[in-house]
Design a protein around this motif. Structure first.
Motif, PDB file in Angstrom:
ATOM      1  N   SER A  11      39.997  37.000  39.173  1.00  0.00           N
ATOM      2  CA  SER A  11      39.895  36.637  37.762  1.00  0.00           C
ATOM      3  C   SER A  11      39.321  35.244  37.563  1.00  0.00           C
ATOM      4  O   SER A  11      39.673  34.544  36.615  1.00  0.00           O
ATOM      5  CB  SER A  11      41.276  36.719  37.096  1.00  0.00           C
ATOM      6  N   CYS A  16      35.889  37.437  35.399  1.00  0.00           N
ATOM      7  CA  CYS A  16      36.152  37.500  33.962  1.00  0.00           C
ATOM      8  C   CYS A  16      34.904  37.879  33.172  1.00  0.00           C
ATOM      9  O   CYS A  16      34.964  38.692  32.239  1.00  0.00           O
ATOM     10  CB  CYS A  16      36.680  36.160  33.470  1.00  0.00           C
ATOM     11  N   ASP A  33      44.336  39.936  38.893  1.00  0.00           N
ATOM     12  CA  ASP A  33      44.558  38.544  39.268  1.00  0.00           C
ATOM     13  C   ASP A  33      45.733  38.520  40.235  1.00  0.00           C
ATOM     14  O   ASP A  33      46.861  38.825  39.849  1.00  0.00           O
ATOM     15  CB  ASP A  33      44.862  37.701  38.035  1.00  0.00           C
ATOM     16  N   ARG A  37      45.607  30.990  44.931  1.00  0.00           N
ATOM     17  CA  ARG A  37      44.530  30.009  44.832  1.00  0.00           C
ATOM     18  C   ARG A  37      44.512  29.176  46.107  1.00  0.00           C
ATOM     19  O   ARG A  37      44.992  28.042  46.132  1.00  0.00           O
ATOM     20  CB  ARG A  37      44.723  29.097  43.616  1.00  0.00           C
ATOM     21  N   ASP A 104      38.943  28.873  33.401  1.00  0.00           N
ATOM     22  CA  ASP A 104      39.264  30.248  33.792  1.00  0.00           C
ATOM     23  C   ASP A 104      40.166  30.913  32.758  1.00  0.00           C
ATOM     24  O   ASP A 104      40.017  32.107  32.458  1.00  0.00           O
ATOM     25  CB  ASP A 104      39.940  30.265  35.161  1.00  0.00           C
ATOM     26  N   GLN A 108      39.476  34.384  30.835  1.00  0.00           N
ATOM     27  CA  GLN A 108      40.429  35.496  30.919  1.00  0.00           C
ATOM     28  C   GLN A 108      40.801  35.991  29.526  1.00  0.00           C
ATOM     29  O   GLN A 108      40.890  37.204  29.291  1.00  0.00           O
ATOM     30  CB  GLN A 108      41.669  35.056  31.690  1.00  0.00           C
ATOM     31  N   GLN A 120      48.402  41.512  37.151  1.00  0.00           N
ATOM     32  CA  GLN A 120      48.744  40.424  38.063  1.00  0.00           C
ATOM     33  C   GLN A 120      49.521  41.005  39.229  1.00  0.00           C
ATOM     34  O   GLN A 120      50.681  41.409  39.078  1.00  0.00           O
ATOM     35  CB  GLN A 120      49.559  39.363  37.333  1.00  0.00           C
ATOM     36  N   THR A 169      36.436  38.065  44.407  1.00  0.00           N
ATOM     37  CA  THR A 169      37.455  37.212  45.031  1.00  0.00           C
ATOM     38  C   THR A 169      36.873  35.922  45.602  1.00  0.00           C
ATOM     39  O   THR A 169      37.553  35.212  46.341  1.00  0.00           O
ATOM     40  CB  THR A 169      38.196  37.970  46.136  1.00  0.00           C
TER      41      THR A 169
END
Length: 361
Positions: A11, A16, A33, A37, A104, A108, A120, A169
């Motif tokens: 995401s 997005c 998502d 990170r 971001d 989204q 998620q 990704t």
């Protein structure tokens, strides 16, 4: 959750924007998502040319609060002469320093408003007859009263296979790694710091400074009195600790120090491209399709501009029409070839800096 036509895994900006294009075109799309990170993108710029994509999405008006115009780009290459490139001479306007976390979130929201469903969860993608089966496991803490979650394979995301899967990704290439041919041009080790500048700066400006065995980049963060500092150098085959590299003269003057703490984050960046960036019912976008050199500041632009053709390709793959996918692959290949040409010129200048003595700012 009913079975979507297309699942977009990742995401970030590429995921997005392509989800927005797909939902706007009427596709039933789910945007996944996973919440992980491993490397928070820092020091990024949004090209003024790419703003037209954000205007089309209706989110350009929200950028003022999360970006800062970059008034000038400064650089030091083969000698100690500091070159200035004011954004005043850019016909498209200045680029924007952007905070990725808030950027971001804006994208989204736009994808969700267009009709994309958000999921998620950590997922595992398994190809099979009719498309892809996604097994999901929502992240949850393990405690004495809450046992470990069941294996991912026992939690299907939908009642049947998903016809088309999109890997957004980023450099992890979590879905397409091993499934799409990846051509690697180079590998860099990048370290990043967030540090205050020596003096308050009246406007936002970036600095690129070549220094053996790599280069340094620094830029203010929007809305914060911090500098993002990145040191990128060739990735050796054998690494013995990251050490504490000393910044070169102009970067050191900006920071007011010749000593740096240990970097807050480190990563190895592959400069490369998927060739082609698609296969049967699988498409790669963003850095999963083409990972440019961080020095070029072109990753966000490519992610935004190529999302439209990628969405067209994904919709066509639903009907087994591969012609738009082939056209998308050609666009990626052209952009990557152009990037390598510019990169060669920049790194040739940087290599000259390795052979000349350093001087003061």
């Amino acid at each position: 959750m009913s079975r979507p036509d297309i699942a977009v895994v990742g995401s970030g900006p590429a995921g997005c924007v392509i989800a927005w294009h797909l939902a706007t075109a009427g596709a039933d799309v789910v945007l996944v998502d996973d919440g992980r990170r491993p490397w928070a993108p820092v020091g990024q710029q949004l090209s003024s040319v790419a703003l037209r994509v954000l205007r089309t999405m209706g989110v350009a008006g929200r950028l003022a609060a999360i970006t800062a115009p970059v008034a000038e780009a400064r650089s030091v290459w083969a000698d100690t002469t500091l070159a200035h490139r004011p954004a005043l001479f850019n016909p498209y306007g200045p680029p924007l320093a952007v905070s990725r976390s808030t950027f971001d979130a804006v994208l989204q929201d736009a994808a969700r408003d267009a009709g994309a469903r958000m999921l998620q969860a950590h997922i595992k993608a398994v190809p099979g007859p009719g498309g892809w089966r996604l097994a999901v496991r929502a992240p949850q803490p393990r405690t004495a009263h809450r046992p470990a979650p069941p294996p991912a394979s026992s939690l299907p995301v939908a009642g049947g296979p998903i016809p088309v899967l999109i890997d957004a990704t980023g450099a992890a290439r979590a879905i397409s790694r091993g499934r799409l041919r990846w051509v690697c041009a180079d590998r860099l080790r990048c370290s990043a710091w967030r540090l205050p500048p020596r003096h308050p700066e009246p406007f936002c400006w970036t600095l690129v400074e070549a220094d053996a065995p790599g280069w340094w980049y620094s830029a203010p963060e929007p809305g914060a009195r911090k500098l993002t500092v990145i040191h990128a150098r060739k990735h050796p085959t054998r690494t013995v600790g990251s050490g504490r590299p000393k910044p070169p003269p102009h970067t050191a003057a900006r920071l007011g120090t010749r000593r740096l703490p240990r970097p807050g984050t480190e990563r190895v960046a592959d400069i490369g491209s998927a060739d082609p960036p698609w296969a049967d019912k699988l498409l790669a976008v963003g850095d999963a399709a083409m990972a440019p050199d961080p020095l070029s500041a072109s990753g966000l632009r490519h992610a935004l501009e190529l999302a439209g053709p990628a969405a067209t390709a994904a919709i066509a793959l639903l009907d087994d029409d591969t012609r738009p996918a082939a056209a998308y692959a050609e666009l990626v290949r052209t952009a990557y070839t152009r990037h390598l040409g510019k990169r060669q010129l920049l790194h040739a200048a940087a290599s000259l800096a390795e052979t000349k003595p350093s001087g003061g700012p």
